[in-house]
Scaffold this motif. Sequence first.
Motif, PDB file in Angstrom:
ATOM      1  N   MET A   1       0.815  -1.132   0.025  1.00  0.00           N
ATOM      2  CA  MET A   1       0.018   0.131   0.152  1.00  0.00           C
ATOM      3  C   MET A   1       0.978   1.421  -0.022  1.00  0.00           C
ATOM      4  N   ASP A   2       2.126   1.047   0.511  1.00  0.00           N
ATOM      5  CA  ASP A   2       2.961   2.256   0.511  1.00  0.00           C
ATOM      6  C   ASP A   2       3.309   2.781  -0.890  1.00  0.00           C
ATOM      7  N   PHE A   3       3.379   1.755  -1.975  1.00  0.00           N
ATOM      8  CA  PHE A   3       3.535   1.959  -3.130  1.00  0.00           C
ATOM      9  C   PHE A   3       2.337   2.727  -3.883  1.00  0.00           C
ATOM     10  N   ILE A   4       1.156   2.259  -3.654  1.00  0.00           N
ATOM     11  CA  ILE A   4      -0.057   2.979  -4.018  1.00  0.00           C
ATOM     12  C   ILE A   4      -0.082   4.433  -3.540  1.00  0.00           C
ATOM     13  N   LYS A   5       0.220   4.570  -2.290  1.00  0.00           N
ATOM     14  CA  LYS A   5       0.033   5.889  -1.908  1.00  0.00           C
ATOM     15  C   LYS A   5       1.102   6.850  -2.477  1.00  0.00           C
ATOM     16  N   LYS A   6       2.392   6.263  -2.847  1.00  0.00           N
ATOM     17  CA  LYS A   6       3.127   7.219  -3.594  1.00  0.00           C
ATOM     18  C   LYS A   6       2.780   7.564  -4.862  1.00  0.00           C
ATOM     19  N   ARG A   7       1.903   6.654  -5.477  1.00  0.00           N
ATOM     20  CA  ARG A   7       1.481   6.998  -6.850  1.00  0.00           C
ATOM     21  C   ARG A   7       0.385   7.970  -6.785  1.00  0.00           C
ATOM     22  N   SER A   8      -0.505   8.134  -5.672  1.00  0.00           N
ATOM     23  CA  SER A   8      -1.532   8.985  -5.664  1.00  0.00           C
ATOM     24  C   SER A   8      -1.261  10.302  -6.084  1.00  0.00           C
ATOM     25  N   THR A   9      -2.108  10.894  -6.854  1.00  0.00           N
ATOM     26  CA  THR A   9      -1.991  12.498  -7.062  1.00  0.00           C
ATOM     27  C   THR A   9      -2.908  13.274  -6.574  1.00  0.00           C
ATOM     28  N   GLY A  10      -4.100  12.750  -6.079  1.00  0.00           N
ATOM     29  CA  GLY A  10      -5.028  13.454  -5.726  1.00  0.00           C
ATOM     30  C   GLY A  10      -6.212  14.123  -6.615  1.00  0.00           C
ATOM     31  N   LYS A  11      -5.775  13.830  -7.774  1.00  0.00           N
ATOM     32  CA  LYS A  11      -6.613  14.101  -9.179  1.00  0.00           C
ATOM     33  C   LYS A  11      -7.764  13.228  -9.497  1.00  0.00           C
ATOM     34  N   HIS A  12      -7.781  11.936  -8.760  1.00  0.00           N
ATOM     35  CA  HIS A  12      -8.606  10.930  -9.397  1.00  0.00           C
ATOM     36  C   HIS A  12      -9.837  10.873  -8.314  1.00  0.00           C
ATOM     37  N   ILE A  18      -9.849  -1.627  -4.432  1.00  0.00           N
ATOM     38  CA  ILE A  18      -9.389  -3.102  -4.038  1.00  0.00           C
ATOM     39  C   ILE A  18     -10.589  -3.898  -4.320  1.00  0.00           C
ATOM     40  N   VAL A  19     -10.340  -5.180  -5.259  1.00  0.00           N
ATOM     41  CA  VAL A  19     -11.244  -6.276  -5.405  1.00  0.00           C
ATOM     42  C   VAL A  19     -11.051  -7.316  -4.710  1.00  0.00           C
ATOM     43  N   ALA A  28      -5.555  -5.001   2.932  1.00  0.00           N
ATOM     44  CA  ALA A  28      -5.229  -3.959   2.078  1.00  0.00           C
ATOM     45  C   ALA A  28      -6.131  -2.743   2.156  1.00  0.00           C
ATOM     46  N   GLY A  29      -7.621  -2.997   2.668  1.00  0.00           N
ATOM     47  CA  GLY A  29      -8.527  -1.989   2.962  1.00  0.00           C
ATOM     48  C   GLY A  29      -8.055  -1.383   4.242  1.00  0.00           C
ATOM     49  N   LEU A  30      -7.684  -2.037   5.388  1.00  0.00           N
ATOM     50  CA  LEU A  30      -7.350  -1.488   6.549  1.00  0.00           C
ATOM     51  C   LEU A  30      -5.953  -0.612   6.266  1.00  0.00           C
ATOM     52  N   ALA A  31      -4.917  -1.049   5.385  1.00  0.00           N
ATOM     53  CA  ALA A  31      -3.730  -0.114   5.141  1.00  0.00           C
ATOM     54  C   ALA A  31      -4.251   0.957   4.303  1.00  0.00           C
ATOM     55  N   ALA A  32      -5.122   1.079   3.601  1.00  0.00           N
ATOM     56  CA  ALA A  32      -5.628   2.253   2.957  1.00  0.00           C
ATOM     57  C   ALA A  32      -6.313   3.182   3.813  1.00  0.00           C
ATOM     58  N   LYS A  38      -8.285   7.685  -0.762  1.00  0.00           N
ATOM     59  CA  LYS A  38      -9.741   7.319  -0.870  1.00  0.00           C
ATOM     60  C   LYS A  38      -9.844   6.028  -1.668  1.00  0.00           C
ATOM     61  N   PHE A  39     -10.343   5.082  -1.314  1.00  0.00           N
ATOM     62  CA  PHE A  39     -10.668   3.874  -1.635  1.00  0.00           C
ATOM     63  C   PHE A  39     -12.097   3.260  -1.860  1.00  0.00           C
ATOM     64  N   ARG A  40     -12.340   2.123  -2.532  1.00  0.00           N
ATOM     65  CA  ARG A  40     -13.523   1.303  -2.431  1.00  0.00           C
ATOM     66  C   ARG A  40     -13.127  -0.203  -2.492  1.00  0.00           C
ATOM     67  N   LEU A  41     -13.543  -0.867  -1.745  1.00  0.00           N
ATOM     68  CA  LEU A  41     -13.405  -2.148  -1.145  1.00  0.00           C
ATOM     69  C   LEU A  41     -14.450  -3.004  -1.797  1.00  0.00           C
ATOM     70  N   ILE A  42     -14.434  -3.991  -3.049  1.00  0.00           N
ATOM     71  CA  ILE A  42     -15.641  -4.487  -3.222  1.00  0.00           C
ATOM     72  C   ILE A  42     -15.552  -6.089  -3.269  1.00  0.00           C
ATOM     73  N   GLU A  43     -16.654  -6.858  -2.928  1.00  0.00           N
ATOM     74  CA  GLU A  43     -16.619  -8.165  -2.725  1.00  0.00           C
ATOM     75  C   GLU A  43     -17.699  -8.718  -3.378  1.00  0.00           C
ATOM     76  N   GLN A  44     -17.734  -9.614  -4.387  1.00  0.00           N
ATOM     77  CA  GLN A  44     -18.965 -10.417  -5.241  1.00  0.00           C
ATOM     78  C   GLN A  44     -19.759 -11.052  -4.200  1.00  0.00           C
ATOM     79  N   GLU A  45     -19.254 -11.472  -3.038  1.00  0.00           N
ATOM     80  CA  GLU A  45     -20.142 -12.652  -2.258  1.00  0.00           C
ATOM     81  C   GLU A  45     -20.874 -11.640  -1.318  1.00  0.00           C
ATOM     82  N   ASP A  46     -21.654 -12.304  -0.380  1.00  0.00           N
ATOM     83  CA  ASP A  46     -22.344 -11.598   0.589  1.00  0.00           C
ATOM     84  C   ASP A  46     -21.547 -11.385   1.771  1.00  0.00           C
TER      85      ASP A  46
END
Length: 279
Positions: A1-12, A18-19, A28-32, A38-46
């Motif tokens: 998640m450190d790498f994703i934070k470095k990639r973030s530009t704030g423009k999106h 997170i799938v 990953a969700g907790l790290a975000a 700003k993230f969305r954690l999606i899960e196809q199950e219930d």
Amino acid sequence: MDFIKKRSTGKHELDVVIVGCGPAGLSAGLAAMHHKLKFRLIEQEDSLGGSVYHYPRQKIAMTAPMELALVGKVRFGEVQKEALLEFWQGVVSQTGLRISFHERMEAIEPQGDGFLVKTNRGSYKTRSVLLSIGRRGTPRKLGVPGEERTKVVYRLIDPAQYAGQSVLVVGGGDSALEAAIALAEQPSTEVVLSYRSDAFSRVKAKNRQRVEGLQAEGRLRVLLSSQVRSIHEKTVDIEERGQVVHLRNDAVIVCAGGELPTPLLQKMGVQFETKHGTA
């Protein structure tokens, strides 16, 4: 998640989608959250849990010590499925982690310096995408006549519901053997285990030994070098070493592994290294 934070530009719209919400997606969700992304954690199950969610009731899961953002050090050894799920659900309640259940990823398209993630609920513009979908995938089907019947399922949740029935388990991995063992331990249950190869070559020794013990006790019938040919309302047809046998049957449980969405992932630009022809 450190790498994703470095990639973030704030423009999106989002920093990351997170799938999947198995152990990796949950972490990953907790790290975000920890990095205030700003993230969305999606899960196809219930429910959360990934493969563990589909384990049979009271199955023992093996875990290793882990460090969870916002939670700290977690130490588990052997733990029952229910206790592990309860722990994760407690973490979600404690941290306020938001999970979008019943949301399935359908496509990921490059868009500028980010991605457009399409799901059955909508579309999201994000800088990064983190796939934590595991290896379970979509259950692999047999492709035989009658497989559409409601008595055919692809996971065993509660063995007790099959007590007193004639049940066929299909597969040769640990999940198939463990399902057959759990069913054979139910009162008055006739259990047949069908596997296409001539031996269980990649299973835990304790599962193989337990199957052999149940066979010796007459509580489990094993058909090696066999394949299901058709499924009927009250019977199944199985070809065993060139001969078709007709067996009384109330339920079929297919434990033949899963199929990853490889074509979809390749379309997104994900590359696979194959060994012996399998990704």
